[in-house]
Design a protein around this motif. Structure first.
Motif, PDB file in Angstrom:
ATOM      1  N   SER A  86     120.343 -34.971  60.440  1.00 22.20           N
ATOM      2  CA  SER A  86     120.364 -34.271  61.734  1.00 22.20           C
ATOM      3  C   SER A  86     121.464 -34.813  62.633  1.00 22.20           C
ATOM      4  O   SER A  86     122.016 -34.071  63.447  1.00 22.20           O
ATOM      5  N   ARG A  87     121.802 -36.070  62.467  1.00 21.59           N
ATOM      6  CA  ARG A  87     122.853 -36.684  63.278  1.00 21.59           C
ATOM      7  C   ARG A  87     124.249 -36.274  62.800  1.00 21.59           C
ATOM      8  O   ARG A  87     125.130 -35.989  63.599  1.00 21.59           O
ATOM      9  N   TYR A  89     125.254 -33.935  59.932  1.00 18.62           N
ATOM     10  CA  TYR A  89     125.699 -32.741  59.239  1.00 18.62           C
ATOM     11  C   TYR A  89     126.011 -31.537  60.135  1.00 18.62           C
ATOM     12  O   TYR A  89     127.012 -30.852  59.895  1.00 18.62           O
ATOM     13  N   PRO A  90     125.193 -31.209  61.138  1.00 17.29           N
ATOM     14  CA  PRO A  90     125.529 -30.024  61.935  1.00 17.29           C
ATOM     15  C   PRO A  90     126.926 -30.102  62.553  1.00 17.29           C
ATOM     16  O   PRO A  90     127.706 -29.143  62.475  1.00 17.29           O
ATOM     17  N   ALA A  91     127.266 -31.237  63.176  1.00 16.79           N
ATOM     18  CA  ALA A  91     128.583 -31.374  63.803  1.00 16.79           C
ATOM     19  C   ALA A  91     129.691 -31.348  62.763  1.00 16.79           C
ATOM     20  O   ALA A  91     130.762 -30.768  62.993  1.00 16.79           O
ATOM     21  N   LEU A  92     129.454 -31.974  61.607  1.00 13.33           N
ATOM     22  CA  LEU A  92     130.458 -31.966  60.545  1.00 13.33           C
ATOM     23  C   LEU A  92     130.685 -30.554  60.021  1.00 13.33           C
ATOM     24  O   LEU A  92     131.833 -30.132  59.820  1.00 13.33           O
ATOM     25  N   LEU A  93     129.619 -29.819  59.785  1.00 13.81           N
ATOM     26  CA  LEU A  93     129.727 -28.451  59.281  1.00 13.81           C
ATOM     27  C   LEU A  93     130.525 -27.580  60.239  1.00 13.81           C
ATOM     28  O   LEU A  93     131.437 -26.841  59.825  1.00 13.81           O
ATOM     29  N   VAL A  94     130.209 -27.671  61.521  1.00 20.50           N
ATOM     30  CA  VAL A  94     130.924 -26.862  62.516  1.00 20.50           C
ATOM     31  C   VAL A  94     132.388 -27.274  62.576  1.00 20.50           C
ATOM     32  O   VAL A  94     133.284 -26.424  62.651  1.00 20.50           O
ATOM     33  N   PHE A  95     132.653 -28.567  62.546  1.00 16.48           N
ATOM     34  CA  PHE A  95     134.041 -29.030  62.582  1.00 16.48           C
ATOM     35  C   PHE A  95     134.836 -28.492  61.406  1.00 16.48           C
ATOM     36  O   PHE A  95     135.953 -27.984  61.574  1.00 16.48           O
ATOM     37  N   TYR A 325     127.824 -31.647  73.169  1.00 17.55           N
ATOM     38  CA  TYR A 325     126.792 -31.048  74.021  1.00 17.55           C
ATOM     39  C   TYR A 325     126.304 -29.689  73.528  1.00 17.55           C
ATOM     40  O   TYR A 325     125.204 -29.259  73.882  1.00 17.55           O
ATOM     41  N   ILE A 326     127.097 -29.007  72.704  1.00 25.11           N
ATOM     42  CA  ILE A 326     126.691 -27.678  72.230  1.00 25.11           C
ATOM     43  C   ILE A 326     126.159 -27.732  70.802  1.00 25.11           C
ATOM     44  O   ILE A 326     125.276 -26.949  70.438  1.00 25.11           O
ATOM     45  N   VAL A 327     126.670 -28.674  70.001  1.00 22.36           N
ATOM     46  CA  VAL A 327     126.276 -28.718  68.582  1.00 22.36           C
ATOM     47  C   VAL A 327     125.502 -29.993  68.255  1.00 22.36           C
ATOM     48  O   VAL A 327     124.326 -29.941  67.878  1.00 22.36           O
ATOM     49  N   GLU A 328     126.158 -31.133  68.388  1.00 22.06           N
ATOM     50  CA  GLU A 328     125.594 -32.379  67.880  1.00 22.06           C
ATOM     51  C   GLU A 328     124.257 -32.736  68.522  1.00 22.06           C
ATOM     52  O   GLU A 328     123.245 -32.923  67.825  1.00 22.06           O
ATOM     53  N   LYS A 329     124.227 -32.826  69.838  1.00 21.34           N
ATOM     54  CA  LYS A 329     123.001 -33.248  70.524  1.00 21.34           C
ATOM     55  C   LYS A 329     121.874 -32.229  70.390  1.00 21.34           C
ATOM     56  O   LYS A 329     120.747 -32.602  70.022  1.00 21.34           O
ATOM     57  N   PRO A 330     122.112 -30.936  70.665  1.00 21.11           N
ATOM     58  CA  PRO A 330     121.013 -29.966  70.514  1.00 21.11           C
ATOM     59  C   PRO A 330     120.503 -29.866  69.081  1.00 21.11           C
ATOM     60  O   PRO A 330     119.293 -29.773  68.858  1.00 21.11           O
ATOM     61  N   ALA A 331     121.405 -29.874  68.102  1.00 13.90           N
ATOM     62  CA  ALA A 331     120.976 -29.758  66.708  1.00 13.90           C
ATOM     63  C   ALA A 331     120.137 -30.960  66.299  1.00 13.90           C
ATOM     64  O   ALA A 331     119.098 -30.811  65.635  1.00 13.90           O
ATOM     65  N   ARG A 332     120.572 -32.140  66.694  1.00 15.82           N
ATOM     66  CA  ARG A 332     119.813 -33.338  66.346  1.00 15.82           C
ATOM     67  C   ARG A 332     118.433 -33.320  66.982  1.00 15.82           C
ATOM     68  O   ARG A 332     117.420 -33.612  66.330  1.00 15.82           O
ATOM     69  N   ASN A 338     111.472 -30.532  64.929  1.00 20.13           N
ATOM     70  CA  ASN A 338     110.822 -29.486  64.136  1.00 20.13           C
ATOM     71  C   ASN A 338     110.823 -29.742  62.634  1.00 20.13           C
ATOM     72  O   ASN A 338     110.149 -29.012  61.886  1.00 20.13           O
ATOM     73  N   TRP A 339     111.577 -30.730  62.180  1.00 20.11           N
ATOM     74  CA  TRP A 339     111.687 -30.971  60.735  1.00 20.11           C
ATOM     75  C   TRP A 339     110.796 -32.147  60.364  1.00 20.11           C
ATOM     76  O   TRP A 339     111.251 -33.262  60.424  1.00 20.11           O
TER      77      TRP A 339
END
Length: 339
Positions: A86-87, A89-95, A325-332, A338-339
């Motif tokens: 959660s820390r 992958y989301p930011a890496l994927l978007v990048f 603020y839009i990807v990393e923090k909210p996704a984590r 929820n997971w």
């Protein structure tokens, strides 16, 4: 870069219980790490590669935190890997996806095969053996960290007894450092072919884990607990990272000094810990992962195209803050809830 979330945590045990204490100066160490990377890439200082050194600051911090979480705190592995995912992958994927689209048609454009190696944490070997993508070159360090997490987690599961763990990690560290020295000096491999590899560079993380566990067991020699050890060890490491010093010495001597420094911060003077705990350093540490992801393509324009560094650095911060603020923090937050 190092992907343990904000500040971190020392575990103290008494009467069969454990408590976690936030150590803000570790966030500041992370902030110092990303500051070194940014200065080294956008405002390089002749004679020393601060970017390379900043990555080592990240690595030794990661080793300390991993040791605390996996071997001292004994954090459940299932939860550990969920939080790492959660820390990271989301930011890496978007990048990776955003960069592949935005950089299309430029000199640092890359295709889906390179993107796949970044998203599967195989880039540090694929970049050596197959082909490189300049905008993704920094992903090698994430690969080393992710591989280290898996290896350390397996050791925490399979090896009982702190003394055995320390001996095993110490032996693996020595083997990895020797591997690097032989690859570079004897086999004549270049920097990337040697020090991008996990089988070499994992030594930076493992050495710090060893010192952390010795400290946790109160087996660290008194000489290394003085208030000035962290500053002296860091200063020695910086001098040994000068470009006039042979590259393997950076990793045979300077990195162990950095590992000692980050584990000696607890004994440091209030001036040092106060500086690292300051708001600017802590905020840099908070944004460090997003900053590390997004600095690379902008750095390539400065390094290869001669673009003005200040506007490029401003672009780094704009993209990184949006990412945080839009990807990393909210996704984590959402995944952890929820997971």
């Amino acid at each position: 870069m190092t992907d343990i979330s904000a500040t971190q945590l020392v575990v103290s045990r008494s009467a069969g219980t454990s408590s976690r204490t936030r150590l803000s100066y570790l966030d500041g160490w992370r902030g110092l790490s990303i500051a070194l990377v940014l200065i080294g890439h956008f405002f390089p200082i002749p004679g020393i590669n601060l970017g390379v050194m900043g990555v080592e600051f990240f690595f030794v911090l990661s080793g300390r935190l991993m040791a605390e979480i996996l071997f001292v705190e004994r954090y459940p592995l299932k939860a550990f890997f969920k939080r790492r995912f959660s820390r990271i992958y989301p930011a890496l994927l978007v990048f990776v996806v955003a960069s592949m689209v935005a950089l299309s048609g430029t000199f640092v454009a890359f295709k889906w095969k390179a993107a796949l190696t970044a998203l599967t944490f195989t880039y540090n070997y694929a970049g050596i053996l197959v082909n490189r993508a300049g905008a993704l070159d920094h992903i090698w360090s994430l690969c080393v960290e992710e591989h280290a997490y898996v290896i350390l987690a397996l050791i925490s599961f399979a090896v009982s007894g702190r003394a055995r763990v320390v001996m095993l990690l110490g032996a693996l560290s020595v083997l990895a450092m020797a591997n690097g020295a032989i690859s570079y000096w004897v086999l004549g491999m270049d920097y990337e072919s040697t020090y991008w590899r996990t089988d070499v560079h994992i030594a930076s993380i493992l050495l710090s884990a060893v010192i952390c566990l010795l400290r946790a067991d109160d087996r660290l020699p008194a000489l290394f607990k003085g208030p000035h050890v962290a500053v002296a060890a860091s200063a020695g490491a910086v001098l040994l990272f000068l470009e006039s010093v042979p590259t393997p010495i950076h990793y045979l001597v300077a990195v162990p000094l950095l590992a000692l420094a980050v584990n000696s911060l607890d004994f440091g003077t209030r001036y040092l810990t106060g500086f690292l705990s300051s708001w600017p350093m802590a905020m840099l540490g908070l944004w460090s992962y997003s900053l590390y992801l997004w600095q690379q393509p902008f750095y390539k324009f400065v390094y290869s195209q001669g673009s003005a560094p200040l506007p490029m650095l401003a672009g780094v911060f704009a993209c990184a803050l949006c990412s945080y603020y839009i990807v990393e923090k909210p996704a984590r937050t959402w995944l952890n809830r929820n997971w």
